[in-house]
Enzyme design. Sequence first.
Site, PDB file in Angstrom:
ATOM      1  N   THR A 100       0.799  -1.236   0.000  1.00 55.84           N
ATOM      2  CA  THR A 100       0.000   0.000   0.000  1.00 55.84           C
ATOM      3  C   THR A 100       0.829   1.282   0.000  1.00 55.84           C
ATOM      4  O   THR A 100       0.274   2.364   0.076  1.00 55.84           O
ATOM      5  CB  THR A 100      -0.945   0.035   1.226  1.00 55.84           C
ATOM      6  OG1 THR A 100      -0.139   0.016   2.417  1.00 55.84           O
ATOM      7  CG2 THR A 100      -1.894  -1.155   1.230  1.00 55.84           C
ATOM      8  N   PHE A 101       2.157   1.169  -0.065  1.00 52.66           N
ATOM      9  CA  PHE A 101       2.969   2.390  -0.060  1.00 52.66           C
ATOM     10  C   PHE A 101       2.769   3.171  -1.356  1.00 52.66           C
ATOM     11  O   PHE A 101       2.689   2.596  -2.434  1.00 52.66           O
ATOM     12  CB  PHE A 101       4.459   2.057   0.082  1.00 52.66           C
ATOM     13  CG  PHE A 101       5.330   3.282   0.018  1.00 52.66           C
ATOM     14  CD1 PHE A 101       5.388   4.159   1.089  1.00 52.66           C
ATOM     15  CD2 PHE A 101       6.064   3.583  -1.119  1.00 52.66           C
ATOM     16  CE1 PHE A 101       6.167   5.317   1.026  1.00 52.66           C
ATOM     17  CE2 PHE A 101       6.848   4.737  -1.194  1.00 52.66           C
ATOM     18  CZ  PHE A 101       6.899   5.595  -0.123  1.00 52.66           C
ATOM     19  N   ALA A 102       2.680   4.490  -1.244  1.00 43.27           N
ATOM     20  CA  ALA A 102       2.565   5.329  -2.443  1.00 43.27           C
ATOM     21  C   ALA A 102       3.397   6.594  -2.253  1.00 43.27           C
ATOM     22  O   ALA A 102       3.449   7.148  -1.155  1.00 43.27           O
ATOM     23  CB  ALA A 102       1.111   5.710  -2.682  1.00 43.27           C
ATOM     24  N   ASP A 137      -0.232  -5.262   3.153  1.00 44.83           N
ATOM     25  CA  ASP A 137       0.985  -4.790   3.814  1.00 44.83           C
ATOM     26  C   ASP A 137       0.981  -3.267   3.882  1.00 44.83           C
ATOM     27  O   ASP A 137       0.866  -2.591   2.860  1.00 44.83           O
ATOM     28  CB  ASP A 137       2.221  -5.268   3.035  1.00 44.83           C
ATOM     29  CG  ASP A 137       3.502  -4.810   3.718  1.00 44.83           C
ATOM     30  OD1 ASP A 137       3.913  -5.481   4.683  1.00 44.83           O
ATOM     31  OD2 ASP A 137       4.073  -3.783   3.304  1.00 44.83           O
ATOM     32  N   TYR A 149       3.712   5.055   6.023  1.00 43.12           N
ATOM     33  CA  TYR A 149       3.046   5.322   4.739  1.00 43.12           C
ATOM     34  C   TYR A 149       1.983   6.417   4.861  1.00 43.12           C
ATOM     35  O   TYR A 149       1.534   6.953   3.856  1.00 43.12           O
ATOM     36  CB  TYR A 149       2.402   4.049   4.167  1.00 43.12           C
ATOM     37  CG  TYR A 149       3.352   2.893   3.955  1.00 43.12           C
ATOM     38  CD1 TYR A 149       4.728   3.061   4.014  1.00 43.12           C
ATOM     39  CD2 TYR A 149       2.858   1.614   3.699  1.00 43.12           C
ATOM     40  CE1 TYR A 149       5.592   1.990   3.831  1.00 43.12           C
ATOM     41  CE2 TYR A 149       3.722   0.539   3.510  1.00 43.12           C
ATOM     42  CZ  TYR A 149       5.091   0.737   3.579  1.00 43.12           C
ATOM     43  OH  TYR A 149       5.932  -0.321   3.397  1.00 43.12           O
ATOM     44  N   LYS A 153       3.891  -1.507  10.641  1.00 42.58           N
ATOM     45  CA  LYS A 153       5.307  -1.463  11.024  1.00 42.58           C
ATOM     46  C   LYS A 153       5.562  -0.301  11.982  1.00 42.58           C
ATOM     47  O   LYS A 153       4.963   0.769  11.839  1.00 42.58           O
ATOM     48  CB  LYS A 153       6.201  -1.297   9.776  1.00 42.58           C
ATOM     49  CG  LYS A 153       5.918  -2.341   8.683  1.00 42.58           C
ATOM     50  CD  LYS A 153       6.772  -2.155   7.442  1.00 42.58           C
ATOM     51  CE  LYS A 153       6.323  -3.064   6.327  1.00 42.58           C
ATOM     52  NZ  LYS A 153       5.223  -2.507   5.517  1.00 42.58           N
ATOM     53  N   HIS A 203      10.207  -1.520  11.351  1.00 44.24           N
ATOM     54  CA  HIS A 203      10.308  -1.116   9.946  1.00 44.24           C
ATOM     55  C   HIS A 203      11.743  -1.186   9.422  1.00 44.24           C
ATOM     56  O   HIS A 203      11.993  -1.638   8.308  1.00 44.24           O
ATOM     57  CB  HIS A 203       9.754   0.306   9.769  1.00 44.24           C
ATOM     58  CG  HIS A 203       9.329   0.595   8.370  1.00 44.24           C
ATOM     59  ND1 HIS A 203       8.180   1.287   8.063  1.00 44.24           N
ATOM     60  CD2 HIS A 203       9.879   0.295   7.173  1.00 44.24           C
ATOM     61  CE1 HIS A 203       8.052   1.376   6.739  1.00 44.24           C
ATOM     62  NE2 HIS A 203       9.077   0.803   6.184  1.00 44.24           N
ATOM     63  N   GLN A 219      11.167  -8.727   6.238  1.00 48.81           N
ATOM     64  CA  GLN A 219      10.710  -8.149   4.973  1.00 48.81           C
ATOM     65  C   GLN A 219      11.829  -7.265   4.403  1.00 48.81           C
ATOM     66  O   GLN A 219      12.266  -6.326   5.059  1.00 48.81           O
ATOM     67  CB  GLN A 219       9.437  -7.318   5.187  1.00 48.81           C
ATOM     68  CG  GLN A 219       8.855  -6.817   3.876  1.00 48.81           C
ATOM     69  CD  GLN A 219       7.655  -5.908   4.050  1.00 48.81           C
ATOM     70  OE1 GLN A 219       7.630  -4.792   3.534  1.00 48.81           O
ATOM     71  NE2 GLN A 219       6.642  -6.364   4.771  1.00 48.81           N
ATOM     72  N   TYR A 223       9.710  -7.083  -0.787  1.00 49.81           N
ATOM     73  CA  TYR A 223       9.076  -5.857  -1.298  1.00 49.81           C
ATOM     74  C   TYR A 223       9.872  -5.369  -2.512  1.00 49.81           C
ATOM     75  O   TYR A 223      10.986  -5.839  -2.772  1.00 49.81           O
ATOM     76  CB  TYR A 223       8.923  -4.783  -0.223  1.00 49.81           C
ATOM     77  CG  TYR A 223      10.169  -4.064   0.255  1.00 49.81           C
ATOM     78  CD1 TYR A 223      10.783  -3.073  -0.504  1.00 49.81           C
ATOM     79  CD2 TYR A 223      10.709  -4.341   1.516  1.00 49.81           C
ATOM     80  CE1 TYR A 223      11.901  -2.391  -0.046  1.00 49.81           C
ATOM     81  CE2 TYR A 223      11.830  -3.661   1.986  1.00 49.81           C
ATOM     82  CZ  TYR A 223      12.424  -2.694   1.195  1.00 49.81           C
ATOM     83  OH  TYR A 223      13.525  -2.023   1.664  1.00 49.81           O
ATOM     84  N   LEU A 272       8.581  -6.063  -8.000  1.00 47.59           N
ATOM     85  CA  LEU A 272       8.357  -5.729  -9.416  1.00 47.59           C
ATOM     86  C   LEU A 272       9.289  -4.596  -9.856  1.00 47.59           C
ATOM     87  O   LEU A 272       9.024  -3.907 -10.836  1.00 47.59           O
ATOM     88  CB  LEU A 272       6.889  -5.308  -9.628  1.00 47.59           C
ATOM     89  CG  LEU A 272       5.855  -6.388  -9.294  1.00 47.59           C
ATOM     90  CD1 LEU A 272       4.454  -5.813  -9.285  1.00 47.59           C
ATOM     91  CD2 LEU A 272       5.950  -7.538 -10.287  1.00 47.59           C
ATOM     92  N   HIS A 284       8.535   1.742  -7.443  1.00 48.98           N
ATOM     93  CA  HIS A 284       7.679   2.871  -7.835  1.00 48.98           C
ATOM     94  C   HIS A 284       8.525   4.067  -8.278  1.00 48.98           C
ATOM     95  O   HIS A 284       7.977   5.081  -8.699  1.00 48.98           O
ATOM     96  CB  HIS A 284       6.815   3.285  -6.640  1.00 48.98           C
ATOM     97  CG  HIS A 284       7.629   3.411  -5.396  1.00 48.98           C
ATOM     98  ND1 HIS A 284       8.388   4.521  -5.130  1.00 48.98           N
ATOM     99  CD2 HIS A 284       7.857   2.544  -4.375  1.00 48.98           C
ATOM    100  CE1 HIS A 284       9.040   4.338  -3.983  1.00 48.98           C
ATOM    101  NE2 HIS A 284       8.739   3.156  -3.510  1.00 48.98           N
TER     102      HIS A 284
END
Length: 311
Positions: free
Chosen positions: A24-26, A51, A56, A85, A118, A191, A217, A220, A223
Amino acid sequence: MDRKHSRSVNLNDGNLMPVLGFGTFAPDEIPKSKANEATKIAIDVGFRHIDAAYFYQNEEEVGQALRDKMADGTVKREDLFYTTKIWSTFLRPELVRQCLERSLKKLGLDYVDLCLIHEPIAMKPGEELVPKDANGKIILDVVDICDTWEALEKCKDLGLTKSIGVSNFNHKQLELILNKPGLKYKPVCNQVECHPYLNQSKLLEFCKSKDIVLVAYSALGSHRDPNWVSSDSPYLLEEPILKTIAKKHNRSPGQVALRYQLQRGVVVLAKSFNEKRIKENFEVFDFELTPEDMKVIDGLNRNFRYDSMSL
């Protein structure tokens, strides 16, 4: 579909964690409301592991999404696995519970399923998320991470969290906790940033030997938040080898990158606020990479980190 029968891994404390999670981090430029929409979509497509983190700053929106999906009958609380976290400005033992309780209040939940430290870097306590001095240098704090862990163990005993673990810990930092005199609970997971360019094979082997789950994490790529990520960093999903393997399986490079982690025994987080990609990221259970595919992807490792803050 409840968690017991979905695709989950057994944690060393007896709890279950779904092997595929929704991140959900943005970055700051994305409106907080997007976290609410994306979390609802993720739950609708089948994600049960969410997560998140105090850092965040969107737990109110994410919590609202969880409560909406419980209210409309899509899921029950026990179907969901929610991770938060403890942020670096709360690592003093007397502040740990305060941070977790702040998250619970924002979420509107009585407990979380997992609470992590964290990162093993303490920063000066206070309301500033990243406290800096006049020269723009981060102001650190001196805290014994074993004392922080003890405070987290108490949060588990109080029922504020079902499981406890760590994030961004290296092998030595994990050993500090594992060798702590009077250790009550081992971390259930660690993590870390993990993807084909940074496959963490040594850390994975160590974690497996200690019955600690590795959670990936930035699986992919990233971001590409300019605060943490260099603009000239490579685009993982443009990697020709991933594209070739994806084409062979009639999949996307992202699905291959996620499947790769699952087949290594890594719990993997997929982050996207795009509806089509959220759906695509969940569709990784109905194909399998060959041992040759896995070997070729292993060969992409170059110990490259997207997150300059990660360890």
